[in-house]
Scaffold this motif. Structure first.
Motif, PDB file in Angstrom:
ATOM      1  N   LEU A 103       0.831  -1.207   0.000  1.00 29.37           N
ATOM      2  CA  LEU A 103       0.000   0.000   0.000  1.00 29.37           C
ATOM      3  C   LEU A 103       0.863   1.253   0.000  1.00 29.37           C
ATOM      4  O   LEU A 103       1.940   1.284   0.580  1.00 29.37           O
ATOM      5  CB  LEU A 103      -0.904   0.015   1.236  1.00 29.37           C
ATOM      6  N   LYS A 104       0.345   2.277  -0.680  1.00 27.37           N
ATOM      7  CA  LYS A 104       1.010   3.581  -0.655  1.00 27.37           C
ATOM      8  C   LYS A 104       0.554   4.330   0.601  1.00 27.37           C
ATOM      9  O   LYS A 104      -0.618   4.192   1.008  1.00 27.37           O
ATOM     10  CB  LYS A 104       0.638   4.398  -1.889  1.00 27.37           C
ATOM     11  N   PRO A 105       1.376   5.137   1.175  1.00 23.24           N
ATOM     12  CA  PRO A 105       2.818   5.298   0.883  1.00 23.24           C
ATOM     13  C   PRO A 105       3.592   4.058   1.308  1.00 23.24           C
ATOM     14  O   PRO A 105       3.312   3.460   2.328  1.00 23.24           O
ATOM     15  CB  PRO A 105       3.205   6.514   1.705  1.00 23.24           C
ATOM     16  N   VAL A 106       4.577   3.706   0.513  1.00 21.13           N
ATOM     17  CA  VAL A 106       5.313   2.454   0.711  1.00 21.13           C
ATOM     18  C   VAL A 106       6.274   2.590   1.880  1.00 21.13           C
ATOM     19  O   VAL A 106       7.053   3.543   1.953  1.00 21.13           O
ATOM     20  CB  VAL A 106       6.097   2.079  -0.562  1.00 21.13           C
ATOM     21  N   ASP A 107       6.218   1.606   2.778  1.00 25.35           N
ATOM     22  CA  ASP A 107       7.141   1.556   3.916  1.00 25.35           C
ATOM     23  C   ASP A 107       8.452   0.946   3.422  1.00 25.35           C
ATOM     24  O   ASP A 107       8.462  -0.163   2.860  1.00 25.35           O
ATOM     25  CB  ASP A 107       6.533   0.680   5.025  1.00 25.35           C
ATOM     26  N   PRO A 108       9.600   1.656   3.616  1.00 24.50           N
ATOM     27  CA  PRO A 108      10.890   1.142   3.096  1.00 24.50           C
ATOM     28  C   PRO A 108      11.228  -0.262   3.588  1.00 24.50           C
ATOM     29  O   PRO A 108      11.724  -1.099   2.826  1.00 24.50           O
ATOM     30  CB  PRO A 108      11.904   2.167   3.601  1.00 24.50           C
ATOM     31  N   GLU A 109      10.988  -0.517   4.871  1.00 18.87           N
ATOM     32  CA  GLU A 109      11.335  -1.836   5.421  1.00 18.87           C
ATOM     33  C   GLU A 109      10.496  -2.934   4.795  1.00 18.87           C
ATOM     34  O   GLU A 109      11.007  -3.998   4.408  1.00 18.87           O
ATOM     35  CB  GLU A 109      11.137  -1.825   6.940  1.00 18.87           C
ATOM     36  N   ILE A 110       9.176  -2.673   4.679  1.00 22.30           N
ATOM     37  CA  ILE A 110       8.297  -3.674   4.066  1.00 22.30           C
ATOM     38  C   ILE A 110       8.650  -3.862   2.591  1.00 22.30           C
ATOM     39  O   ILE A 110       8.651  -4.978   2.069  1.00 22.30           O
ATOM     40  CB  ILE A 110       6.826  -3.238   4.223  1.00 22.30           C
TER      41      ILE A 110
END
Length: 529
Positions: A103-110
């Motif tokens: 899902l946006k906004p994209v989590d960098p870790e995920i």
């Protein structure tokens, strides 16, 4: 690896590009597209391994793109990235094989966890694809070898997977029958020694006939050298007619006769070995002297053979060697021929045993006379040349070869005997030196050197001016003197060491030769020191 990011929003594409840990995952190229149509053009050209795609885009949305990817580029892994937390889009993504849903906004870790997981999945799948591709290529390139190996396993144990039977055209049936075709050395020589080409060609000839009748399959039996096995599951009343056709077809193709034997009918696949073994016995029982046009053999009831043994002639062979004349062997070979071919019958089994025993006996005599042998140990190489075009064994040619080999052997013995006669007396001297401590008889020397006792006595006396018994005494006394000088051994111990069991007799001989007793000799030596 290549990645394609598909999204109509430029900042989203740039954000994913910046956040992704590309190098750590082996990704070296990153491309972008603003809609599905543009993405398809890039996918066709670049074939990216990983594709990030938005779901809602102009011209062609993510659902349509995922459907196209599934049909046209199924090896690519897709990751859906969308701002809509909507079950409808998630269901579509799953339906078209998307690996994950972000899902946006994209989590960098995920994002990077998902990327690492998807890259690993792609690599595992690619390795499996490569393995399958290699396997299929090998099967296609080496189909005959693959088929032969699997059907050899079937003959020895019924453990093939059912789908393999269909792959080889092997039909299930109520009854089966095995025929055995012997591929001889002449057949291989027809293809200039190329064994694989021989089998490939002959199997094509056989299977073409079998496929026409839909009645069986032929394969190279890898468990035994020089054999093709045919498994029949139909046309049992026409077996002999079909095998005659196969026999003639082989003869026409390579101008060489290959013997064929028929096994018994069996009612289960796991009994195929019983049929094969029966065919083998039929072949071994066949009369190789029979001048018949066809060499297809069938025998429902096999009479056990009593094979003759060449070792029974060992003493006569030894006498012929001692005679040293080929005429003695010719008489002996004539006797053996008459014994072995009574009733003009010589079986395959008897020929193979005869040749094997002949090689064993020959090797013993070669070793005995220290002669280097240049005889092939491969029985098929030695017997196959004596079958004519029709597969009949040419006995007289075979006997002629044997006489030539024996003649060469006898000539080598004579040359060695001439060489030995020049230095044999010195060899006898060495023999006496090595065996002085025991009672060496003249007959023993004669047997050992294959020279008469009279000749040895005369030549030895001429060369050393002393007879053999006195020469042995000389060796013994010299050894005794050395021991008396350099040891504290008792007289009876020295006597035993130099070959005298009676020390009184030793003392008597010693004094006769040296003029003093052993004790006097020792004391004199001590005084001199």
């Amino acid at each position: 690896m290549k990645v394609l990011i598909v999204d109509d929003e430029k900042h989203v594409r740039e954000g994913i590009n910046l956040l992704g840990e590309w190098e750590q995952n082996g990704i070296t190229e990153i491309y972008e597209a603003s809609n599905g149509e543009e993405a398809i053009q890039l996918i066709r050209t670049l074939r990216p391994e990983i594709i990030f795609s938005d779901m809602k885009m102009p011209k062609m949305d993510g659902t349509q793109l995922l459907e196209w990817i599934k049909e046209n580029q199924p090896t690519s892994k897709t990751i859906v990235v969308t701002g809509y937390d909507d079950y409808h889009y998630m269901r579509k993504a799953i339906h078209f094989g998307s690996s994950d849903y972000l899902l946006k906004p994209v989590d960098p870790e995920i994002l990077n966890q998902t990327l690492a997981k998807v890259v690993k999945e792609w690599r595992n799948e690619e390795e499996e694809r490569n393995s399958k591709t290699t396997s299929y290529q090998l099967i296609n390139e080496m189909k005959p070898v693959y088929r032969d190996r699997k059907l050899t396993q079937l003959l020895n144990s019924d453990n093939l997977k059912e789908e393999l039977y269909e792959e080889f055209g092997f039909s299930k049936a109520q009854k089966y029958l095995v025929a055995l075709v012997r591929i001889n050395r002449k057949a291989i020589e027809a293809f200039r020694g190329d064994r694989d080409l021989t089998y490939f060609t002959l199997l094509n000839v056989m299977n073409e006939i079998l496929e026409e009748k839909e009645c069986g399959i032929a394969f190279r039996y890898l468990a035994n050298k020089g054999e093709i096995v045919i498994v029949f599951w139909n046309q049992f009343t026409q077996i002999e007619e079909l095998l005659e056709r196969i026999y003639k077809a082989i003869l026409n193709v390579i101008n060489v006769s290959c013997h064929i034997a028929v096994g018994i009918e069996v009612d289960k696949r796991n009994k195929l070995m019983n049929s094969y073994q029966h065919a083998k016995e039929v072949l071994l029982n066949s009369n190789i002297l029979a001048d018949e046009k066809s060499k297809v053999y069938r025998q429902d009831v096999i009479q056990p053979q009593v094979l003759k043994n060449l070792f029974a002639y060992s003493s006569e062979i030894e006498l012929a060697i001692q005679a040293g004349e080929i005429r003695a062997f010719e008489d002996l070979i004539s006797k053996i021929e008459k014994d072995y071919t009574e009733g003009h019958y010589l079986s395959w089994a008897q020929l193979l045993q005869l040749e094997n025993e002949y090689l064993v006996i020959s090797n013993r005599w070669f070793e005995h006379f220290h002669i280097t042998a240049k005889i092939s140990r491969h029985i098929e190489y030695r017997v196959d040349p004596f079958f004519d075009q029709n597969g009949t064994f040419q006995l007289q040619d075979y006997i002629g070869r044997t006489i030539r080999e024996v003649s060469i052997f006898l000539r080598k013995i004579k040359r060695k005997t001439v060489q030995k006669s020049n230095n044999v007396i010195y060899e006898i001297e060495k023999y006496l030196e090595a065996n002085f401590d025991r009672d060496v008889k003249l007959q023993e020397i004669s047997n050992h050197f294959y020279i008469s006792r009279e000749y040895i006595s005369r030549k030895f006396k001429q060369e050393f001016n002393v007879n053999i018994s006195d020469y042995i005494v000389k060796i013994r006394i010299n050894r005794a003197k050395a021991l008396l000088k350099n040891s504290e051994l008792k007289i009876y111990e020295i006597a035993n060491m130099v070959g005298y069991q009676d020390d009184k007799y030793f003392r008597k001989v010693f004094k006769k030769v040296e003029g003093v007793t052993p004790n006097e000799f020792r004391e004199l030596h001590i005084i001199q020191k």
